[in-house]
Design an enzyme around this catalytic site. Sequence first.
Site, short mmCIF file in Angstrom:
data_model
loop_
_atom_site.label_atom_id
_atom_site.label_comp_id
_atom_site.label_asym_id
_atom_site.label_seq_id
_atom_site.Cartn_x
_atom_site.Cartn_y
_atom_site.Cartn_z
N CYS A 106 5.51 -2.24 7.76
CA CYS A 106 6.51 -3.32 7.74
C CYS A 106 7.02 -3.63 9.17
O CYS A 106 7.66 -2.78 9.80
CB CYS A 106 7.66 -2.89 6.84
SG CYS A 106 9.16 -3.84 7.07
N CYS A 134 10.76 -3.51 9.68
CA CYS A 134 11.27 -2.12 9.68
C CYS A 134 11.11 -1.52 11.07
O CYS A 134 12.00 -0.84 11.58
CB CYS A 134 10.49 -1.25 8.69
SG CYS A 134 10.68 -1.77 6.99
#
Length: 810
Positions: free
Chosen positions: A87, A90
């Site tokens: 991600c 993230c």
Amino acid sequence: FPPFSSLSNPPHPPLFQLELSPPPMTSPVLPCRFSSDPFLLFFRPFSSDSGPSNVVLLQDGDQVTAALKKAKDVKLPAIFYFTATWCGPCRAIAPVIEQLGQEFPHVTTYKIDIDQEGLGSILSNLHIYSVPTFHFFHDGQKATEVVGADVQRLKNTMENLYKCVQLILVYTRGCLRKSFVACCKRPYLASRFGSVQNHKEAMNAAALVQLPTVINGGFQRVPLPRNTLPTPVPFFESHGTKPSLVRCQSTSMEKPKTSKRNLLDNASNLLTNFLSGGRLGDMPTAEGAVSDLFGRPLFFSLYDWFLEDMLHLLEIFDDLMHRQLVSQDVIVFYNAAEFIIQHGSVYKLAFGPKAFVVVSDPVVARHILRETALSYDKGVLAEILEPIMGKGLIPADIDTWKQRRKVITPGFHSLFLEAMVKVFTDCSERSILKFGKLLERQNSETKEIELDLEAEFSSLALDIIGLGVFNYDFGSVTKESPVIKAVYGTLFEAEHRSTFYIPYWNLPFARWIVPRQRKFHSDLKVINDCLDGLIKNAKETRQEADVEKLQQRDYSSLKDISLLRFLVDMRGVDVDDHQLRDDLMTMLIAGHETTAAVLTWSVFLLAQNPSKMRKAQLEVDSVLGEKKITLECLKKLEYIRLIIVEALRLYPQPPLLIRRALKADKLPGGYMGCDDGYAIPAGADIFISVFNLHRSPYFWDRPNEFEPERFLTPKPSEGITGWAGYDPGRSPGAMYPNEITSDFAFIPFGGGPRKCVGDQFALLESTIALALLLQKFDVLLRGSPDDVELVTGATIHTKNGLWCKLKKRT
Ligand code: HEM
């Protein structure tokens, strides 16, 4: 807090009023919302397993279940952070998480990689549909959640939820509130301020909100209904003595203060008030005792008196945070009036038969050093130094100073400094070669040597100042000589005189009767003879020219590039030998110990911060490689330069600037001081405490921490009247932060007309010496940092040397 009718601030939103409904999902499963907050750009790249110790990686479903249970049962503040390695958002937000982890050390962040096996049912029970998702637990319950990499929302949520301490300040004069805001930068000190008029009102307010309370540092239990109360904080119940006051990067400066006044103190204060104290009007007076001044450097006591109560308060909170005791609100009432009476930007120090005015404020320092500079002379300092430096710039009376300053300043022109780069490099390489040889001779397995680096830097700085100022190679890095011994003897005496309160050396016959005075005069003669020889030589080979011509000389073809050469060759300045000798002696002393001290403290600080040392070494490797240092390289050695100035911030040389008012003056009140300022009479003696200024929590964030990077970021004045804040852009082209960029909050070289003439000389010299040392060696302290005791005279130095272990870098 409705009862506070006199709240001066617009009310904050209630502390725990949280946005409980999660923001809408923008996509069904994986794509995450990403904030374009520029905050993200400043941080290091994502690293999954490292980070602050309050970030815990949960590796399977059982661990997640156990952590959830713990968050509910134990009621510790916790964040569950659902993330995935693939991600992008993230990864982008990871540094923010790390940063928040450091800012809220009492909050545990549980990090869960959603792709781990066996998490399926847990994720669906918790409704985790996209990453990153954050669940915030407070008081044993999930308080709210944030979905997506929304930095601002994360920060707001953390602040709203986990700021623990509410601070309510009793203040009687408006200005103090600001000081607390400046001081209480830590996130857990919520800045909810209000004023109450007295102790009773404080108690009533505390009872109403039903929280444990601290009034003026002492714990007060308020009558709260059973079972609904948070437990009182144990620290306050048990604490009877104050924690140590001055925390620094680590030195033995934390010696406890003498708490009781003795006969000497009382007698001294009486005498002070009788003889001179009264003349300083109603200035705040330090409650210090003369006995505080013995056994530890004076500037530590000045710092304590300046900030005592403020530091005490911060210590309390630090301690609470450290022990994770503040997971609830505590109300603090602090009696500002008391604070104002005893301490502050300008205060009077009763000291034996004299009173000194201690200044710890940039606006007041600027007034004395720049705005009314010529209304002050060097007072006590001149009395001490005159026998050594004669009419050299430092102790000189104003008329002599005006003449000589005009002549000496042009000597430090840019081509001279550029030419000096080679001298600095050659001398530093001589030291490095010496260390290398010592290492080669070392047979042991460890292949390391132990050295007193303070002594080595002292030799290096002596060699450099000799060559730079009068083209004399002391060669002290590799040998000893009578002249070197005499220089050290003289420095030692200057030091002794600056710490000895009674000038016994002025007594008739002292120079013949007192052995150390006899030695001092014989040392002085050795140096004077040496300087006289050099002056004679320079005069015999004089080639007169106009200043402008001299400043454009081709230094590469000159054998003697020293300042003495410049001063002697200058047309129209036929100065007598005696004055020249005083000038040279002044620069020898002013430029030697100071520079050695900067290098000493830079290494001391770096050795305690290996990651910063590593960063500095990487910079040196990338800028220098195998090249010789040039001025251009120095411009690129940004981090090394910042280390040098940060060391000067924490350990200013000298820690105090001394002045005496030549006529009556009115000092500005300074921050928290009296709006009308303070009248001082002619003859008033002043200490501008550079140490206090450099470590003041009003003008620096985390003032006692070693953070060279701090100088890269502007710091607004935050409403401090008369102070412009710190702005690196204010002095375009400057290689180092200075009094202009900091508006006199950073004055390692003083400021105004009497600012150090050798500042650039010293900074370039130190940068080169440190860069070359770090290029070749890893440096460790031999023992604990606390073993490195401080002593001070004109400069701050170690008691027994800076003993380090040097290893060749591989
Ligand atoms: C890191 C090294 C140095 C530091 C921290 C330092 C610091 C200072 C400070 C704070 C002052 C102002 C004193 C006051 O206002 O009372 C000063 C003045 C002075 N410094 Fe430096 N200095 C350093 C290196 C040098 C060097 C290398 C030289 C000469 C080559 C030098 C020569 C002088 C002189 C002549 C003055 C008196 C200036 C005047 O009154 O006009 N200093 N220094």
